[in-house]
Design a protein around this motif. Structure first.
Motif, PDB file in Angstrom:
ATOM      1  N   ALA A  81     -40.586 -22.827 -46.684  1.00 49.38           N
ATOM      2  CA  ALA A  81     -39.631 -22.829 -47.793  1.00 49.38           C
ATOM      3  C   ALA A  81     -40.020 -23.944 -48.754  1.00 49.38           C
ATOM      4  N   THR A  82     -39.805 -23.698 -50.051  1.00 52.08           N
ATOM      5  CA  THR A  82     -40.219 -24.680 -51.056  1.00 52.08           C
ATOM      6  C   THR A  82     -39.171 -24.811 -52.153  1.00 52.08           C
ATOM      7  N   GLU A  83     -39.184 -25.977 -52.786  1.00 54.46           N
ATOM      8  CA  GLU A  83     -38.454 -26.231 -54.035  1.00 54.46           C
ATOM      9  C   GLU A  83     -39.460 -26.733 -55.052  1.00 54.46           C
ATOM     10  N   VAL A  84     -39.458 -26.137 -56.240  1.00 57.36           N
ATOM     11  CA  VAL A  84     -40.443 -26.455 -57.262  1.00 57.36           C
ATOM     12  C   VAL A  84     -39.748 -27.253 -58.362  1.00 57.36           C
ATOM     13  N   TYR A  85     -40.302 -28.423 -58.704  1.00 61.35           N
ATOM     14  CA  TYR A  85     -39.766 -29.300 -59.751  1.00 61.35           C
ATOM     15  C   TYR A  85     -40.795 -29.442 -60.857  1.00 61.35           C
ATOM     16  N   TRP A  86     -40.325 -29.350 -62.078  1.00 61.80           N
ATOM     17  CA  TRP A  86     -41.176 -29.560 -63.268  1.00 61.80           C
ATOM     18  C   TRP A  86     -40.566 -30.706 -64.059  1.00 61.80           C
ATOM     19  N   VAL A  91     -36.899 -25.940 -60.862  1.00 64.50           N
ATOM     20  CA  VAL A  91     -37.131 -24.697 -61.602  1.00 64.50           C
ATOM     21  C   VAL A  91     -37.167 -23.469 -60.695  1.00 64.50           C
ATOM     22  N   ALA A  92     -37.326 -23.626 -59.384  1.00 64.31           N
ATOM     23  CA  ALA A  92     -37.383 -22.451 -58.510  1.00 64.31           C
ATOM     24  C   ALA A  92     -37.228 -22.872 -57.060  1.00 64.31           C
ATOM     25  N   ARG A  93     -36.700 -21.944 -56.265  1.00 63.97           N
ATOM     26  CA  ARG A  93     -36.627 -22.097 -54.810  1.00 63.97           C
ATOM     27  C   ARG A  93     -37.263 -20.872 -54.157  1.00 63.97           C
ATOM     28  N   ASN A  94     -37.905 -21.105 -53.045  1.00 66.62           N
ATOM     29  CA  ASN A  94     -38.447 -20.016 -52.240  1.00 66.62           C
ATOM     30  C   ASN A  94     -37.952 -20.238 -50.818  1.00 66.62           C
ATOM     31  N   GLY A  95     -36.973 -19.436 -50.389  1.00 70.81           N
ATOM     32  CA  GLY A  95     -36.324 -19.693 -49.125  1.00 70.81           C
ATOM     33  C   GLY A  95     -35.346 -20.841 -49.255  1.00 70.81           C
ATOM     34  N   ARG A  96     -34.991 -21.431 -48.129  1.00 71.46           N
ATOM     35  CA  ARG A  96     -34.078 -22.571 -48.146  1.00 71.46           C
ATOM     36  C   ARG A  96     -34.596 -23.658 -47.232  1.00 71.46           C
ATOM     37  N   LEU A  97     -34.784 -24.861 -47.788  1.00 73.13           N
ATOM     38  CA  LEU A  97     -35.246 -25.983 -47.006  1.00 73.13           C
ATOM     39  C   LEU A  97     -34.189 -26.378 -45.985  1.00 73.13           C
ATOM     40  N   GLY A  98     -34.645 -26.899 -44.858  1.00 67.68           N
ATOM     41  CA  GLY A  98     -33.718 -27.345 -43.833  1.00 67.68           C
ATOM     42  C   GLY A  98     -34.280 -28.513 -43.065  1.00 67.68           C
ATOM     43  N   GLN A 121     -43.482 -28.102 -73.373  1.00 66.44           N
ATOM     44  CA  GLN A 121     -43.978 -28.565 -74.660  1.00 66.44           C
ATOM     45  C   GLN A 121     -45.323 -29.265 -74.472  1.00 66.44           C
ATOM     46  N   PRO A 122     -46.113 -29.367 -75.547  1.00 64.47           N
ATOM     47  CA  PRO A 122     -47.419 -30.032 -75.414  1.00 64.47           C
ATOM     48  C   PRO A 122     -47.286 -31.443 -74.878  1.00 64.47           C
ATOM     49  N   GLY A 123     -48.234 -31.785 -74.019  1.00 66.51           N
ATOM     50  CA  GLY A 123     -48.240 -33.117 -73.462  1.00 66.51           C
ATOM     51  C   GLY A 123     -48.462 -33.103 -71.964  1.00 66.51           C
ATOM     52  N   GLN A 124     -48.248 -34.277 -71.366  1.00 66.33           N
ATOM     53  CA  GLN A 124     -48.476 -34.444 -69.943  1.00 66.33           C
ATOM     54  C   GLN A 124     -47.195 -34.130 -69.174  1.00 66.33           C
ATOM     55  N   HIS A 125     -47.348 -33.343 -68.106  1.00 73.87           N
ATOM     56  CA  HIS A 125     -46.202 -32.951 -67.279  1.00 73.87           C
ATOM     57  C   HIS A 125     -46.533 -33.180 -65.815  1.00 73.87           C
ATOM     58  N   THR A 126     -45.480 -33.264 -65.020  1.00 73.41           N
ATOM     59  CA  THR A 126     -45.651 -33.468 -63.583  1.00 73.41           C
ATOM     60  C   THR A 126     -45.034 -32.297 -62.825  1.00 73.41           C
ATOM     61  N   LEU A 127     -45.871 -31.687 -61.955  1.00 70.50           N
ATOM     62  CA  LEU A 127     -45.425 -30.604 -61.079  1.00 70.50           C
ATOM     63  C   LEU A 127     -45.271 -31.161 -59.675  1.00 70.50           C
ATOM     64  N   ALA A 128     -44.087 -30.975 -59.100  1.00 66.15           N
ATOM     65  CA  ALA A 128     -43.828 -31.459 -57.746  1.00 66.15           C
ATOM     66  C   ALA A 128     -43.249 -30.322 -56.916  1.00 66.15           C
ATOM     67  N   ILE A 129     -43.678 -30.252 -55.686  1.00 70.57           N
ATOM     68  CA  ILE A 129     -43.208 -29.203 -54.779  1.00 70.57           C
ATOM     69  C   ILE A 129     -42.779 -29.859 -53.479  1.00 70.57           C
ATOM     70  N   ARG A 130     -41.541 -29.589 -53.099  1.00 66.61           N
ATOM     71  CA  ARG A 130     -41.030 -30.075 -51.821  1.00 66.61           C
ATOM     72  C   ARG A 130     -41.145 -28.942 -50.801  1.00 66.61           C
ATOM     73  N   VAL A 131     -41.755 -29.227 -49.661  1.00 67.60           N
ATOM     74  CA  VAL A 131     -42.104 -28.193 -48.690  1.00 67.60           C
ATOM     75  C   VAL A 131     -41.391 -28.465 -47.371  1.00 67.60           C
ATOM     76  N   SER A 132     -40.906 -27.395 -46.755  1.00 64.64           N
ATOM     77  CA  SER A 132     -40.350 -27.445 -45.403  1.00 64.64           C
ATOM     78  C   SER A 132     -41.055 -26.370 -44.572  1.00 64.64           C
ATOM     79  N   ASP A 133     -41.648 -26.758 -43.430  1.00 66.62           N
ATOM     80  CA  ASP A 133     -42.460 -25.807 -42.669  1.00 66.62           C
ATOM     81  C   ASP A 133     -42.100 -25.789 -41.184  1.00 66.62           C
ATOM     82  N   TRP A 134     -40.820 -25.686 -40.890  1.00 67.35           N
ATOM     83  CA  TRP A 134     -40.393 -25.630 -39.494  1.00 67.35           C
ATOM     84  C   TRP A 134     -40.848 -24.334 -38.806  1.00 67.35           C
TER      85      TRP A 134
END
Length: 550
Positions: A81-86, A91-98, A121-134
């Motif tokens: 399961a993942t949570e995607v942060y921009w 910005v999105a969830r896939n499943g549910r973290l636990g 928008q143009p410029g530098q951005h940060t993509l972060a993904i929180r992962v749970s893999d039980w």
């Protein structure tokens, strides 16, 4: 686009994590590849479980240059399961973290995220993904994330699906072609193995889009993955079987069992890429051996294996899209060309054999109605009519019987040994009437079920009578059969005057006819020797189960 930097930070909350500098020593880098106008990079699995249990973070920096396009992300294989942060925004969830196995809800193996235009928008951005893999922590983690214009990501899926349809069609066509060859060419085993090789990879190509692109759960994905991996292993087995049988490699059975053992272990212990490396090396070695032995079609097989290896490697480096499948098609094309050349050669040889058979038939008939034979026989018949009408009648019957038997077998490639012996006995009777002599034929070791080319021993006996007896009043011929290791030997002996014949006799029409018949019936699998012996003349014919090597 900037080089992506994936992070596995120490324990910290999201705010603390974003506050870290880009040179955090806990982060790891992965070189990106390019697919169209989309940026592709592989995320690495954590080397050790973080303090948060089965949860960890991944991060990269991304530069946006074209704000007018709708951008998107495609995330494959980042279980469970993942949570995607921009830029810190969810910005999105896939499943549910636990925090435990019971609390976690796995998502789908493929996850598509459309990024709002306001965040890109143009410029530098940060993509972060929180992962749970039980749920699937025991599975190897090989995720891939693609970032780029949304329409480019959709086109990639469409191109792969279209390419899959084309490859499946080509593989099925090649497989059906090989099956037709198998059932139409004396069931040659190598053609069947090549057909099964095509079928195995048809299964792989058919299931690849199902688990690679469809939004299926991780459990279903791994079922599809097992089917695909099994198809790859089966393809390797059928590839080796094809090469071993096509080129008649020595100890093929032992090599087959050794490879089957390796394939069984490889299915459970090796990933697809690591299984293909030794398989390709083994296939290349077999093809190289065939080239060394100068076997027909070996160069094309070697080129096919080499082309498969090159295409697969370029695909692994992301330098050739669908490189593995293109390598398979290249190998099949080379193999098909080799088979086509062999079929054309076989057809040519078949036509030549038909012409040669017709010539041999005419030669056999002409040999037995040659003018001097008929003239001498009719002269003898004229004398017998005046002196011994009963023998004259017997001579006419014997002559008619020989002509009848010769005409009935002339078109045959092989005849029963009993028919051959009847012709020989009849000819000896005719020559006995002509020369007022007594000739006999003895047989030893014959079982009665042998099959030989027509008029083979008849011609050899005729040669012996013509060149060896002169005015002698009797003669004896002995035909002996001996079983050899891997063949059979026929020996025809006559008690003619070997000294009168001489140590060397030039090859005549009769000997050439016998050799032509042997080659027609047993191509490359026979030997014939003829020489004087102490008390006569001997001809030895060896017929083997396989071709005679020089």
């Amino acid at each position: 686009m900037l080089q992506p930097v994936w992070a596995q930070p120490a324990v910290r909350d999201l705010t603390q994590w974003y506050a870290q500098a880009d040179n955090d020593p806990a982060w790891r880098t992965a070189a990106p590849g390019k697919m169209g106008k989309a940026l592709v990079f592989d995320a690495h699995a954590p080397t050790a479980a973080p303090a948060l249990g089965n949860q960890y973070w991944l991060r990269t920096s991304v530069a946006v240059d074209a704000p007018s396009e709708l951008l998107g992300l495609v995330i494959w294989g980042l279980h469970s399961a993942t949570e995607v942060y921009w830029d810190g925004a969810l910005v999105a969830r896939n499943g549910r973290l636990g925090a435990s196995l019971a609390q976690e809800v796995p998502g789908t193996w493929k996850h598509v995220v459309e990024l709002p235009r306001s965040l890109t928008q143009p410029g530098q951005h940060t993509l972060a993904i929180r992962v749970s893999d039980w749920h699937f922590a025991q599975r190897p983690l090989q995720p891939r994330i693609t970032f780029g214009p949304a329409h480019v990501l959709e086109q990639q899926d469409f191109r792969f699906a279209a390419s899959s349809v084309f490859i499946i069609g080509a593989l099925i066509t090649a497989g059906v072609f090989c099956l037709v060859l198998y059932f139409g060419s004396s069931r040659r085993a190598s053609y069947l193995y090549l057909a099964l090789y095509c079928l195995s990879h048809t299964v792989k190509v058919a299931f690849k889009p199902l688990y690679f692109f469809d939004a299926v759960g991780f459990g279903t994905h791994y079922v599809y993955s097992a089917i695909v991996h099994g198809a790859v292993v089966a393809g390797g087995v059928f590839l080796m079987l094809f090469l071993l049988h096509e080129f008649a490699v020595p100890r093929a059975r032992l090599l087959t069992w050794l490879y089957l053992g390796f394939a069984a272990l490889g299915y459970w212990l090796l990933l697809e890429g690591r299984f293909l490396v030794p398989t390709t090396v083994a296939a290349f070695a077999v093809a190289l051996y065939a080239v060394y032995c100068k076997q027909e079609g070996s160069w094309l097989a070697l080129a096919g294996v080499a082309g498969f290896a090159v295409c697969t490697y370029l695909g692994f480096l992301s330098l050739l899209n669908l490189g593995y499948f293109l390598g398979i098609l290249f190998f099949i094309v080379c193999t098909t060309l080799s088979i086509g050349r062999q079929l054309a050669r076989q057809q040519k040889l078949r036509q030549e054999a038909m012409l040669r058979s017709a010539r041999l038939e005419n030669q056999l008939l002409r040999k037995n109605i040659q003018p001097h034979f008929l003239f001498n026989t009719l002269t003898s018949l004229q004398e017998l009519i005046d002196q011994n009408p009963t023998q004259a009648t017997q001579l006419i019957d014997a002559l008619a019987e020989e002509f009848r038997m010769i005409s009935s077998i002339a078109e045959e490639k092989l005849i029963p040994i009993e028919d051959e012996l009847k012709i020989c006995q009849t000819h000896l009777r005719i020559m006995g009437f002509r020369r007022e002599a007594e000739f006999c034929l003895e047989t030893r070791g014959l079982s009665g079920d042998e099959r030989v080319p027509p008029a083979t021993f008849h011609t050899l006996i005729e040669n012996g009578l013509t060149h060896g007896y002169g005015s002698r009043g009797q003669g004896r011929f002995v035909l002996t059969k001996e079983v050899l290791d891997g063949g059979v030997r026929y020996e025809l002996f006559n008690d003619s005057d070997a000294a009168a014949l001489g140590a060397v006799r030039p090859e005549g029409t009769g000997s050439r006819y016998v050799k032509a018949r042997l080659e027609e019936s047993f191509p490359g699998c026979w030997q014939m020797q003829s020489a004087p012996v102490a008390d006569g003349w001997r001809v030895v014919i060896d017929i083997f189960d396989r071709k005679v090597t020089a």
